[in-house]
Enzyme design. Structure first.
Site, PDB file in Angstrom:
ATOM      1  N   LEU A  77       0.833  -1.209   0.000  1.00 17.54           N
ATOM      2  CA  LEU A  77       0.000   0.000   0.000  1.00 17.54           C
ATOM      3  C   LEU A  77       0.866   1.256   0.000  1.00 17.54           C
ATOM      4  O   LEU A  77       0.362   2.366  -0.157  1.00 17.54           O
ATOM      5  CB  LEU A  77      -0.878   0.026   1.270  1.00 17.54           C
ATOM      6  CG  LEU A  77      -1.945  -1.061   1.410  1.00 17.54           C
ATOM      7  CD1 LEU A  77      -2.654  -0.922   2.750  1.00 17.54           C
ATOM      8  CD2 LEU A  77      -2.956  -0.960   0.279  1.00 17.54           C
ATOM      9  N   LYS A  90      14.931  -6.603   5.489  1.00 19.68           N
ATOM     10  CA  LYS A  90      15.121  -5.708   6.638  1.00 19.68           C
ATOM     11  C   LYS A  90      16.417  -5.960   7.412  1.00 19.68           C
ATOM     12  O   LYS A  90      16.969  -5.045   8.006  1.00 19.68           O
ATOM     13  CB  LYS A  90      13.936  -5.835   7.603  1.00 19.68           C
ATOM     14  CG  LYS A  90      12.675  -5.170   7.093  1.00 19.68           C
ATOM     15  CD  LYS A  90      11.584  -5.184   8.141  1.00 19.68           C
ATOM     16  CE  LYS A  90      10.302  -4.656   7.550  1.00 19.68           C
ATOM     17  NZ  LYS A  90       9.239  -4.498   8.544  1.00 19.68           N
ATOM     18  N   ASN A 121      13.989  -0.557   8.400  1.00 25.59           N
ATOM     19  CA  ASN A 121      12.892  -0.486   7.418  1.00 25.59           C
ATOM     20  C   ASN A 121      12.884   0.843   6.667  1.00 25.59           C
ATOM     21  O   ASN A 121      12.018   1.066   5.829  1.00 25.59           O
ATOM     22  CB  ASN A 121      11.532  -0.719   8.094  1.00 25.59           C
ATOM     23  CG  ASN A 121      11.049   0.505   8.829  1.00 25.59           C
ATOM     24  OD1 ASN A 121      11.857   1.212   9.443  1.00 25.59           O
ATOM     25  ND2 ASN A 121       9.770   0.778   8.767  1.00 25.59           N
ATOM     26  N   GLY A 139       4.890 -14.248  18.579  1.00 23.34           N
ATOM     27  CA  GLY A 139       5.820 -14.144  17.464  1.00 23.34           C
ATOM     28  C   GLY A 139       7.171 -13.632  17.931  1.00 23.34           C
ATOM     29  O   GLY A 139       7.253 -12.920  18.946  1.00 23.34           O
ATOM     30  N   ALA A 140       8.218 -14.039  17.203  1.00 21.01           N
ATOM     31  CA  ALA A 140       9.559 -13.579  17.560  1.00 21.01           C
ATOM     32  C   ALA A 140      10.384 -13.325  16.304  1.00 21.01           C
ATOM     33  O   ALA A 140      11.602 -13.477  16.293  1.00 21.01           O
ATOM     34  CB  ALA A 140      10.238 -14.609  18.461  1.00 21.01           C
ATOM     35  N   GLY A 141       9.700 -12.947  15.216  1.00 19.06           N
ATOM     36  CA  GLY A 141      10.384 -12.617  13.970  1.00 19.06           C
ATOM     37  C   GLY A 141      10.796 -11.152  13.982  1.00 19.06           C
ATOM     38  O   GLY A 141      10.824 -10.502  15.033  1.00 19.06           O
ATOM     39  N   ILE A 184      -1.136  -7.142  13.926  1.00 20.56           N
ATOM     40  CA  ILE A 184      -0.390  -6.286  12.993  1.00 20.56           C
ATOM     41  C   ILE A 184      -0.717  -6.599  11.528  1.00 20.56           C
ATOM     42  O   ILE A 184      -0.278  -5.899  10.628  1.00 20.56           O
ATOM     43  CB  ILE A 184       1.137  -6.342  13.239  1.00 20.56           C
ATOM     44  CG1 ILE A 184       1.711  -7.724  12.908  1.00 20.56           C
ATOM     45  CG2 ILE A 184       1.471  -5.956  14.663  1.00 20.56           C
ATOM     46  CD1 ILE A 184       3.224  -7.695  12.725  1.00 20.56           C
ATOM     47  N   TYR A 234      -2.853  -6.480   8.237  1.00 19.19           N
ATOM     48  CA  TYR A 234      -3.849  -5.494   7.797  1.00 19.19           C
ATOM     49  C   TYR A 234      -4.685  -5.961   6.602  1.00 19.19           C
ATOM     50  O   TYR A 234      -5.509  -5.224   6.087  1.00 19.19           O
ATOM     51  CB  TYR A 234      -3.207  -4.129   7.523  1.00 19.19           C
ATOM     52  CG  TYR A 234      -2.081  -4.160   6.524  1.00 19.19           C
ATOM     53  CD1 TYR A 234      -2.330  -4.089   5.158  1.00 19.19           C
ATOM     54  CD2 TYR A 234      -0.769  -4.259   6.957  1.00 19.19           C
ATOM     55  CE1 TYR A 234      -1.302  -4.123   4.246  1.00 19.19           C
ATOM     56  CE2 TYR A 234       0.275  -4.293   6.047  1.00 19.19           C
ATOM     57  CZ  TYR A 234       0.008  -4.227   4.696  1.00 19.19           C
ATOM     58  OH  TYR A 234       1.035  -4.266   3.797  1.00 19.19           O
TER      59      TYR A 234
HETATM   60  P1  ATR Z   1       8.185 -10.908  10.303  1.00 17.20           P
HETATM   61  O1  ATR Z   1       9.285  -9.989   9.881  1.00 17.20           O
HETATM   62  O2  ATR Z   1       6.860 -10.615   9.674  1.00 17.20           O
HETATM   63  O3  ATR Z   1       8.093 -11.009  11.787  1.00 17.20           O
HETATM   64  P2  ATR Z   1       9.582 -13.424  10.225  1.00 17.20           P
HETATM   65  O4  ATR Z   1      10.821 -12.789  10.738  1.00 17.20           O
HETATM   66  O5  ATR Z   1       9.688 -14.442   9.140  1.00 17.20           O
HETATM   67  O6  ATR Z   1       8.552 -12.353   9.693  1.00 17.20           O
HETATM   68  O7  ATR Z   1       8.836 -14.089  11.487  1.00 17.20           O
HETATM   69  C1  ATR Z   1       7.667 -14.826  11.345  1.00 17.20           C
HETATM   70  C2  ATR Z   1       7.053 -15.110  12.715  1.00 17.20           C
HETATM   71  O8  ATR Z   1       5.789 -15.791  12.537  1.00 17.20           O
HETATM   72  C3  ATR Z   1       7.897 -16.028  13.592  1.00 17.20           C
HETATM   73  O9  ATR Z   1       7.659 -15.719  14.932  1.00 17.20           O
HETATM   74  C4  ATR Z   1       7.309 -17.396  13.229  1.00 17.20           C
HETATM   75  O10 ATR Z   1       7.522 -18.402  14.192  1.00 17.20           O
HETATM   76  P3  ATR Z   1       8.895 -19.280  14.172  1.00 17.20           P
HETATM   77  O11 ATR Z   1       9.944 -18.364  14.744  1.00 17.20           O
HETATM   78  O12 ATR Z   1       8.613 -20.438  15.012  1.00 17.20           O
HETATM   79  O13 ATR Z   1       9.158 -19.602  12.719  1.00 17.20           O
HETATM   80  C5  ATR Z   1       5.845 -17.067  13.168  1.00 17.20           C
HETATM   81  N1  ATR Z   1       5.076 -18.044  12.398  1.00 17.20           N
HETATM   82  C6  ATR Z   1       5.062 -18.200  11.045  1.00 17.20           C
HETATM   83  N2  ATR Z   1       4.213 -19.205  10.695  1.00 17.20           N
HETATM   84  C7  ATR Z   1       3.686 -19.682  11.863  1.00 17.20           C
HETATM   85  C8  ATR Z   1       2.728 -20.707  12.180  1.00 17.20           C
HETATM   86  N3  ATR Z   1       2.145 -21.431  11.224  1.00 17.20           N
HETATM   87  N4  ATR Z   1       2.429 -20.902  13.494  1.00 17.20           N
HETATM   88  C9  ATR Z   1       2.993 -20.177  14.464  1.00 17.20           C
HETATM   89  N5  ATR Z   1       3.904 -19.179  14.241  1.00 17.20           N
HETATM   90  C10 ATR Z   1       4.240 -18.943  12.951  1.00 17.20           C
END
Ligand code: ATR
Length: 319
Positions: free
Chosen positions: A16, A76, A97, A145-147, A263, A265
């Site tokens: 977007l 990133k 970013n 989440g921890a990405g 987060i 959208y």
């Molecule tokens: P972003 O920058 O959007 O955070 P990312 O760094 O790839 O993307 O992180 C993706 C996040 O979504 C991670 O926390 C991932 O969990 P893992 O660390 O275990 O991979 C989580 N995630 C992705 N698919 C998932 C699923 N099907 N169930 C649970 N968590 C998921």
């Protein structure tokens, strides 16, 4: 000459950002254009930039120079090694970013371009949160989440003095966030930085800093039920696979009544947010984070206030 800005991502076709920024440029009378750089090789793209070549050499572009980039998945983190300088938050989060490219003069009078990296994701998240609640200080916030996105969010929450729990499918990644951020302090800066400044002065103040560590715990997604929560943040990318977030039960939502921030959208009302609404919780949609991070990005690029209303409108109408 027209200044070029753009989103650097792959894939980037659903972004977007072009609608948001082109509307802002128009409203502010800025001679600039925002494009999509959906590149498969970051290296090749940046080499071209480093040589200061005209962007017209790129496909689908008319003449102009790139002055700034929004950086998204999957670049990133990998963009960091190409930056000439980066802000403290980029260093702490490990992700950038926003890139601003400025012309500077060398001492011999020649010009060169430098690329500076910023992170506006955490600011966008916190600003969106503050539109709904005045402060998260001392509140229990659970982040799923921890990405990369979660890292920025947790960083912002800790700066704001929240008590944070990071839950992730892969527990080691949640543990890493807790470890990496244990020295981030609510008032900004890191204890490490402060220690260096004070140069080994073993004073009362050092001890106070020591006890002022971030309040951060971690665990697996299945452990959610064990944690109280005032604010629940969905920051996984489960939606990319078009799977539903099914690790939050309605019972949990009804019992805790957290403010729920997803987060994602697209769609605006995710299954989790629908479930939160059904449970009588307040919600924040992902577009608020996107808008606020773009506002901050604009302000970094142009050193002036962004036309937030215009940007918000463009986001809601142009897709
Ligand atoms: P972003 O920058 O959007 O955070 P990312 O760094 O790839 O993307 O992180 C993706 C996040 O979504 C991670 O926390 C991932 O969990 P893992 O660390 O275990 O991979 C989580 N995630 C992705 N698919 C998932 C699923 N099907 N169930 C649970 N968590 C998921």
């Amino acid at each position: 000459m027209t200044k070029i800005y753009g989103i650097l991502a792959h894939p980037a076709r659903h972004s977007l950002s072009p609608a948001i920024f082109n509307a802002a440029f128009l409203a502010e009378g800025i001679n600039a254009r925002y494009e999509v750089f959906d590149v498969e090789s970051l290296e090749k793209f940046l080499k071209m930039l480093a040589r200061g070549r005209k962007i017209s050499r790129l496909e689908n572009s008319s003449p102009g120079y790139i002055c700034g980039l929004s950086v998204s998945l999957p670049y990133k983190e990998s963009i960091l090694k190409y930056l000439d300088e980066m802000s403290e938050d980029v260093r702490a989060i490990g992700a950038c970013n926003t890139v601003k490219i400025t012309d500077i003069q060398n001492s011999d009078g020649s010009a060169k371009k430098i690329a500076s990296g910023f992170n506006t994701d955490w600011i966008g998240f916190i600003e969106a949160l503050k539109e709904k609640i005045a402060s998260v200080k001392e509140l229990n916030v659970v982040v799923l989440g921890a990405g990369g996105a979660a890292r920025a969010i947790v960083y912002g929450l800790i700066k704001e003095g929240a008590k944070v729990v990071v839950l992730n499918r892969t527990v080691e990644k949640a543990a890493k966030i807790a470890k990496d951020f244990e020295n981030i302090r609510a008032d900004g800066g890191t204890t490490e930085g402060n220690r260096a400044d004070e140069n080994n002065r073993a004073t009362e103040r050092d001890r106070a800093i020591e006890s002022d560590r971030a309040d951060i715990q971690f665990g697996a997604l299945e452990e959610l039920e064990n944690f109280k929560c005032d604010v629940l943040v969905q920051a996984t990318s489960v939606w990319l696979d078009e799977k539903e977030v099914d690790f939050v039960s309605e019972e949990y939502l009804q019992k805790n009544k957290p403010l729920v921030f997803d987060i994602v959208y697209k769609p605006l009302i995710t299954p989790l947010l629908q479930s939160a609404l059904n449970s009588g919780c307040k919600i924040i949609t992902g577009d608020k984070m996107l808008l606020n991070q773009a506002v901050k990005q604009f302000e970094i690029w142009f050193d002036k206030k962004a036309p937030k209303e215009v940007m918000s409108k463009a986001m809601n109408t142009d897709h």
